[in-house]
Design a protein around this motif. Sequence first.
Motif, PDB file in Angstrom:
ATOM      1  N   ARG A 119       0.833  -1.207   0.000  1.00 12.91           N
ATOM      2  CA  ARG A 119       0.000   0.000   0.000  1.00 12.91           C
ATOM      3  C   ARG A 119       0.868   1.258   0.000  1.00 12.91           C
ATOM      4  NH1 ARG A 119      -2.828   0.949   5.450  1.00 12.91           N
ATOM      5  NH2 ARG A 119      -0.774   1.793   5.890  1.00 12.91           N
ATOM      6  N   ASN A 120       1.828   1.314   0.908  1.00  8.19           N
ATOM      7  CA  ASN A 120       2.656   2.514   1.019  1.00  8.19           C
ATOM      8  C   ASN A 120       3.590   2.674  -0.167  1.00  8.19           C
ATOM      9  OD1 ASN A 120       1.352   2.500   3.508  1.00  8.19           O
ATOM     10  ND2 ASN A 120       3.153   3.260   4.593  1.00  8.19           N
ATOM     11  N   ALA A 121       4.178   1.580  -0.642  1.00  3.19           N
ATOM     12  CA  ALA A 121       5.074   1.675  -1.802  1.00  3.19           C
ATOM     13  C   ALA A 121       4.319   2.231  -3.011  1.00  3.19           C
ATOM     14  CB  ALA A 121       5.681   0.309  -2.121  1.00  3.19           C
ATOM     15  N   ALA A 122       3.098   1.748  -3.230  1.00  5.41           N
ATOM     16  CA  ALA A 122       2.295   2.257  -4.350  1.00  5.41           C
ATOM     17  C   ALA A 122       2.001   3.742  -4.162  1.00  5.41           C
ATOM     18  CB  ALA A 122       0.991   1.463  -4.463  1.00  5.41           C
ATOM     19  N   GLY A 123       1.672   4.143  -2.946  1.00  3.95           N
ATOM     20  CA  GLY A 123       1.421   5.550  -2.670  1.00  3.95           C
ATOM     21  C   GLY A 123       2.644   6.415  -2.923  1.00  3.95           C
ATOM     22  N   TRP A 124       3.818   5.947  -2.474  1.00  4.86           N
ATOM     23  CA  TRP A 124       5.037   6.728  -2.708  1.00  4.86           C
ATOM     24  C   TRP A 124       5.368   6.798  -4.197  1.00  4.86           C
ATOM     25  CZ3 TRP A 124       5.836  10.168   0.501  1.00  4.86           C
ATOM     26  CH2 TRP A 124       5.696   9.973   1.868  1.00  4.86           C
ATOM     27  N   ASP A 125       5.093   5.737  -4.945  1.00  4.98           N
ATOM     28  CA  ASP A 125       5.298   5.801  -6.399  1.00  4.98           C
ATOM     29  C   ASP A 125       4.493   6.945  -7.000  1.00  4.98           C
ATOM     30  OD1 ASP A 125       7.189   3.939  -7.288  1.00  4.98           O
ATOM     31  OD2 ASP A 125       5.740   2.305  -7.382  1.00  4.98           O
ATOM     32  N   VAL A 126       3.236   7.044  -6.607  1.00  9.41           N
ATOM     33  CA  VAL A 126       2.372   8.105  -7.121  1.00  9.41           C
ATOM     34  C   VAL A 126       2.930   9.471  -6.711  1.00  9.41           C
ATOM     35  CG1 VAL A 126       0.050   9.115  -6.983  1.00  9.41           C
ATOM     36  CG2 VAL A 126       0.319   6.630  -7.205  1.00  9.41           C
ATOM     37  N   SER A 147      -5.476  13.532 -12.000  1.00 10.16           N
ATOM     38  CA  SER A 147      -4.440  13.409 -13.025  1.00 10.16           C
ATOM     39  C   SER A 147      -3.193  12.692 -12.511  1.00 10.16           C
ATOM     40  CB  SER A 147      -4.053  14.795 -13.551  1.00 10.16           C
ATOM     41  OG  SER A 147      -3.476  15.569 -12.516  1.00 10.16           O
ATOM     42  N   ALA A 148      -3.194  12.268 -11.254  1.00  4.10           N
ATOM     43  CA  ALA A 148      -2.052  11.536 -10.692  1.00  4.10           C
ATOM     44  C   ALA A 148      -2.017  10.121 -11.273  1.00  4.10           C
ATOM     45  CB  ALA A 148      -2.157  11.486  -9.174  1.00  4.10           C
ATOM     46  N   SER A 149      -0.871   9.470 -11.132  1.00  2.00           N
ATOM     47  CA  SER A 149      -0.715   8.090 -11.591  1.00  2.00           C
ATOM     48  C   SER A 149      -1.743   7.190 -10.914  1.00  2.00           C
ATOM     49  CB  SER A 149       0.684   7.593 -11.255  1.00  2.00           C
ATOM     50  OG  SER A 149       1.660   8.386 -11.866  1.00  2.00           O
ATOM     51  N   ASP A 150      -1.983   6.046 -11.515  1.00  2.00           N
ATOM     52  CA  ASP A 150      -2.988   5.096 -11.050  1.00  2.00           C
ATOM     53  C   ASP A 150      -2.455   4.297  -9.854  1.00  2.00           C
ATOM     54  OD1 ASP A 150      -4.835   3.047 -10.684  1.00  2.00           O
ATOM     55  OD2 ASP A 150      -4.920   2.500 -12.800  1.00  2.00           O
ATOM     56  N   TRP A 151      -2.881   4.689  -8.642  1.00  4.92           N
ATOM     57  CA  TRP A 151      -2.434   4.003  -7.432  1.00  4.92           C
ATOM     58  C   TRP A 151      -2.791   2.520  -7.473  1.00  4.92           C
ATOM     59  CZ3 TRP A 151      -5.067   1.180  -3.809  1.00  4.92           C
ATOM     60  CH2 TRP A 151      -4.319   0.775  -2.704  1.00  4.92           C
ATOM     61  N   ARG A 152      -3.993   2.188  -7.881  1.00  4.54           N
ATOM     62  CA  ARG A 152      -4.453   0.797  -7.873  1.00  4.54           C
ATOM     63  C   ARG A 152      -3.568  -0.081  -8.758  1.00  4.54           C
ATOM     64  NH1 ARG A 152      -6.782  -2.668  -4.600  1.00  4.54           N
ATOM     65  NH2 ARG A 152      -8.317  -1.123  -4.081  1.00  4.54           N
ATOM     66  N   ALA A 153      -3.181   0.426  -9.927  1.00  4.38           N
ATOM     67  CA  ALA A 153      -2.309  -0.351 -10.809  1.00  4.38           C
ATOM     68  C   ALA A 153      -0.955  -0.606 -10.140  1.00  4.38           C
ATOM     69  CB  ALA A 153      -2.118   0.366 -12.143  1.00  4.38           C
ATOM     70  N   ARG A 154      -0.432   0.400  -9.483  1.00  2.00           N
ATOM     71  CA  ARG A 154       0.848   0.240  -8.774  1.00  2.00           C
ATOM     72  C   ARG A 154       0.686  -0.761  -7.630  1.00  2.00           C
ATOM     73  NH1 ARG A 154       4.389   4.727 -10.034  1.00  2.00           N
ATOM     74  NH2 ARG A 154       3.791   5.171 -12.168  1.00  2.00           N
ATOM     75  N   PRO A 170      -7.671   2.734   2.702  1.00  4.57           N
ATOM     76  CA  PRO A 170      -8.637   3.764   3.136  1.00  4.57           C
ATOM     77  C   PRO A 170      -9.908   3.780   2.281  1.00  4.57           C
ATOM     78  CG  PRO A 170      -6.427   4.667   3.042  1.00  4.57           C
ATOM     79  CD  PRO A 170      -6.369   3.301   2.417  1.00  4.57           C
ATOM     80  N   GLU A 171     -10.964   4.286   2.867  1.00  2.00           N
ATOM     81  CA  GLU A 171     -12.246   4.448   2.164  1.00  2.00           C
ATOM     82  C   GLU A 171     -12.008   5.105   0.823  1.00  2.00           C
ATOM     83  OE1 GLU A 171     -16.399   4.011   2.136  1.00  2.00           O
ATOM     84  OE2 GLU A 171     -15.100   3.506   3.802  1.00  2.00           O
ATOM     85  N   GLY A 172     -12.592   4.574  -0.218  1.00  2.00           N
ATOM     86  CA  GLY A 172     -12.380   5.099  -1.556  1.00  2.00           C
ATOM     87  C   GLY A 172     -11.375   4.267  -2.317  1.00  2.00           C
ATOM     88  N   GLY A 173     -10.537   3.501  -1.585  1.00  2.00           N
ATOM     89  CA  GLY A 173      -9.673   2.517  -2.193  1.00  2.00           C
ATOM     90  C   GLY A 173      -8.513   3.046  -2.999  1.00  2.00           C
ATOM     91  N   ASP A 174      -8.168   4.318  -2.908  1.00  2.00           N
ATOM     92  CA  ASP A 174      -7.081   4.856  -3.718  1.00  2.00           C
ATOM     93  C   ASP A 174      -6.326   5.936  -2.938  1.00  2.00           C
ATOM     94  OD1 ASP A 174      -5.354   5.642  -5.677  1.00  2.00           O
ATOM     95  OD2 ASP A 174      -6.886   6.392  -7.038  1.00  2.00           O
ATOM     96  N   PRO A 175      -5.517   5.505  -1.942  1.00  2.00           N
ATOM     97  CA  PRO A 175      -4.843   6.507  -1.120  1.00  2.00           C
ATOM     98  C   PRO A 175      -3.672   7.174  -1.801  1.00  2.00           C
ATOM     99  CG  PRO A 175      -4.188   4.333  -0.437  1.00  2.00           C
ATOM    100  CD  PRO A 175      -5.247   4.161  -1.491  1.00  2.00           C
ATOM    101  N   GLY A 176      -3.378   6.814  -3.039  1.00  2.00           N
ATOM    102  CA  GLY A 176      -2.257   7.437  -3.748  1.00  2.00           C
ATOM    103  C   GLY A 176      -2.493   8.866  -3.877  1.00  2.00           C
TER     104      GLY A 176
END
Length: 176
Positions: A119-126, A147-154, A170-176
């Motif tokens: 979860r955190n690695a994907a967020g930091w990528d974004v 317009s940010a990168s796709d957190w879910r894909a990461r 988190p609620e909404g499923g995309d904390p990126g």
Amino acid sequence: MSMELGIFVERDGLPAVRLERPFPVGTEQVWRALTESDLLAAWFPSPTVRMEQRVGGHVEFAGDPYADDGTGTVLEFDPPSRLAYTWSEDELLFELGPRGEGCLLALTDVLEERGAAARNAAGWDVCLDELEKLLTGGTPSGPHSGSASDWRARYDAYVAAGMPSGAPIPEGGDPG
């Protein structure tokens, strides 16, 4: 934007993720983006960050839609090469060094729990994608923007690569 995945590591016996990102600008410019409130607002998960730039100084975080506002403590402050502070229950370490004509940033997030790695690695990528926009003359709109990168894909890529996962999303499923 980079799609090279970060790695799962241990730091002082604790779970952590480490991401490296090259930038075509010097270390001083990247350092400013890590320490100046107006620049942090463009790429950091909490758009409002105020930092006392000294070891032992306070860091205030506000405005992240997926985390409570809070404070941290500066653990390392060695311009323009090392910066570390606490962020919620995590510890963030930023290391900068020259790479060719530019700079290599290594970000290590020491985690409260092992299952937060993907979860955190994907967020930091974004976030680092937004930092790249900032440093290369693009128009960052923040890691929580449309317009940010796709957190879910990461996130899915990290899970598929075997990075520890399972922490709540988190609620909404995309904390990126």
